[in-house]
Structures are given as C-alpha cells and as structure tokens.
Motif scaffolding. Structure first.
Motif, short mmCIF file in Angstrom:
data_model
loop_
_atom_site.label_atom_id
_atom_site.label_comp_id
_atom_site.label_asym_id
_atom_site.label_seq_id
_atom_site.Cartn_x
_atom_site.Cartn_y
_atom_site.Cartn_z
N GLU A 1 -76.54 60.59 -79.71
CA GLU A 1 -76.25 61.41 -78.84
C GLU A 1 -77.23 61.90 -77.79
O GLU A 1 -76.84 62.03 -76.58
N GLY A 2 -78.38 61.82 -78.08
CA GLY A 2 -79.67 61.88 -77.22
C GLY A 2 -79.56 60.99 -76.06
O GLY A 2 -80.01 60.97 -75.06
N ARG B 1 -77.40 58.94 -75.35
CA ARG B 1 -75.91 58.96 -74.46
C ARG B 1 -76.11 60.24 -73.45
O ARG B 1 -75.95 59.97 -72.33
N GLU B 2 -76.54 61.20 -73.79
CA GLU B 2 -77.01 62.26 -72.74
C GLU B 2 -77.94 61.92 -71.93
O GLU B 2 -77.88 62.21 -70.48
N ALA B 3 -79.02 61.26 -72.10
CA ALA B 3 -80.17 60.65 -71.25
C ALA B 3 -79.47 59.75 -70.15
O ALA B 3 -79.84 60.01 -69.01
N LEU B 4 -78.55 59.03 -70.56
CA LEU B 4 -78.00 58.08 -69.46
C LEU B 4 -77.06 58.77 -68.69
O LEU B 4 -77.22 58.55 -67.56
N LEU B 5 -76.14 59.60 -69.16
CA LEU B 5 -75.33 60.45 -68.29
C LEU B 5 -76.13 61.28 -67.56
O LEU B 5 -75.70 61.44 -66.17
N MET C 1 -85.52 57.95 -75.97
CA MET C 1 -84.30 58.11 -76.73
C MET C 1 -83.90 56.75 -77.23
O MET C 1 -83.66 56.57 -78.39
N LYS C 2 -84.13 55.64 -76.40
CA LYS C 2 -83.94 54.45 -76.61
C LYS C 2 -84.72 53.78 -77.87
O LYS C 2 -84.28 53.31 -79.02
N LEU C 3 -85.78 54.17 -77.93
CA LEU C 3 -86.99 53.90 -79.05
C LEU C 3 -86.65 54.65 -80.29
O LEU C 3 -86.80 54.15 -81.43
N LEU C 4 -85.98 55.72 -80.31
CA LEU C 4 -85.35 56.56 -81.59
C LEU C 4 -84.19 55.90 -82.06
O LEU C 4 -84.14 55.81 -83.14
N VAL C 5 -83.50 55.17 -81.15
CA VAL C 5 -82.05 54.51 -81.60
C VAL C 5 -82.27 52.98 -82.02
O VAL C 5 -81.94 52.60 -83.11
#
Length: 267
Positions: free
Chosen positions: A144-145, A147-151, A177-181
C-alpha cells in the motif's frame, strides 16, 4: 465455523450481492479492484476472517455465478453467462467447501525464502515464488505504501511528457517503499511489481525514444499522443521574425539614436 453446504447464510448473501452488483455494473473486473469496493469490504469484514482470501470464498461458494480467471495481469472476475440478469436473485450454491477451509499466502514469510532459493532456479521461477507469497485480493501494508508513493509521484509530475519509470525508481519515497516490498536479492523489478500488482491502475508504454514511461491506465496513450501532436505543431511552425524594418545592423544602430526602423528600436 462451518458453512452450510446447501444454502448461503445471510452474511454470505450480503457479500454475494455486493460482488454481483459490482460485476453487473462494471463487467469483468480485477479481483483487487473488487476487493477494494466499499460495499464488498463491508460485507467481507462481517463474514470472513482476515486470513481467508476473497477468491477462496468466491470459488467455493458462488463459483456457479462468478468466474475467477487468471490472466497475465492478475486475477479477474466476471459473471458467468446469463447471470447478469439474475444479480438480485438469492438461492442455493453448489460446492461444499466452507469459507474457513483455505487460508491466504503468508504475508511476509515468503520473501526470504525466495531470496534463499534464488540460486537454485531460474529468475522467472523466483519471480513466481515471490508473487505467490503475496495475497491475491489485497495489498500488504508495505505494498500500500509503494502504491501510494507511485500515485503521489504521478500526481506531482508537472512536465507535459509522462515520466519514465527510471525517474520514479530514483524518487526517494518510491525507492524506500520498493526496498520494503522487494528486498535486495529478489529478482523482481518495479516494472514486474506494477505489472502484477497495479496493472488495473497503471500501465507502461515505450515512448518515441524507446524509454519506458508510465501513467494511469487508459490515460497514458492519450497523454503521449497529445504530446506528440504538440511537438509536431511546434516543429512545423515558422520561425518568428524579429522586426519588419531594416537589417540587424540598422536596428542596433537605431537603438542609440532612438530612430531607425529595426525591431529593436523603442516605439
């Protein structure tokens, strides 16, 4: 608790109705989009434990009405032929599996296993193993984080050309956020994640320079076409003239004297 084999409970009927109403209105829809619908979420929270995927319940309890289809972009749902006109009808359901019979994939346990096993298989197999650890009908908190960062990145983009994916990758919040995912060592790119997890919201296309750009689905192509048309008009427009009188030398000469017919003189 076990659900009855030959009928739907009142709570199940509420969830069934929410799903059927959405599909009757929108047609084929991604499972993740259906799961985010407010009416579906409300009915689901009353009926299903958090660990039970919506897909499990759909296939087991209303599989005769709702078809679950696996496509390259993810899982999509559609009404089976003839069921659109029956969206308001109640009734029995085939299948005997209770909604508690299945559980979703482990939320955070799979990434480490994928990284550990990466050297034992092909990158494509490692990708499949990674995505198999993610829930099919919802996002993890970290997702979700991302996704929100990209939007947010797209919402703050001010240039007329759509952004390149390589520009999003170096954005601080998107990168964090990418590194967290997708931890280091996992052979999954941001493009892979967007394709598999946000394909219903975002799309990626190659621009005229061969660069991968991204934007909102069903809007990106129109944006790129508008930019191309504007650039073509600018290239075809005649070069602006600097004045209608004498040459440049005469114009400059006229500036000091206050006369002259050049375009630089004060009028």
């Amino acid at each position: 608790r076990r659900l009855p084999d030959d009928e739907l409970t009142p709570q199940e009927l509420d969830l069934r109705q929410a799903v059927l109403d959405l599909l009757a209105a929108k047609g084929t829809s991604p499972l993740m989009e259906v799961a985010k619908d407010r009416a579906v979420q409300q009915a689901r929270s009353v009926l299903l434990p958090p660990e039970v995927p919506l897909r499990t319940w759909l296939e087991a309890r209303v599989g005769g009405e709702v078809e679950v289809i696996k496509e390259p972009k993810g899982i999509v749902l559609r009404l089976r032929s003839g069921d659109a006109s029956m969206a308001g009808a109640g009734g029995s359901v085939t299948g005997s599996a209770g909604a508690g019979a299945g559980t979703g994939a482990g939320a955070g346990a799979g990434a480490g296993d994928v990284a550990a096993g990466n050297s034992n298989g092909s990158p494509e197999l490692a990708k499949d193993r990674f995505f198999a650890t993610l829930p099919e009908d919802s996002f993890l908190n970290e997702e979700e984080g991302l996704r929100e960062a990209l939007l947010n990145f797209l919402g703050n983009w001010k240039q007329r050309e759509p952004p390149r994916l390589s520009q999003a990758v170096i954005d601080h919040e998107v990168s964090r956020m990418k590194l967290l995912v997708i931890p280091k060592g996992i052979p999954v790119s941001l493009k892979d994640w967007i394709d598999r997890r946000m394909g219903a919201e975002l799309e990626m296309l190659q621009d005229e320079r061969g660069q991968l750009v991204f934007g909102e689905r069903d809007k990106l192509q129109a944006q790129m076409s508008a930019v191309a048309r504007k650039r073509l008009r600018e290239e075809e427009a005649p070069a602006p003239t600097r004045g209608g009188g004498g040459g440049a030398g005469e114009a400059r000469g006229g500036m000091g004297k206050g006369g002259g017919g050049g375009g630089y003189g004060r009028r």
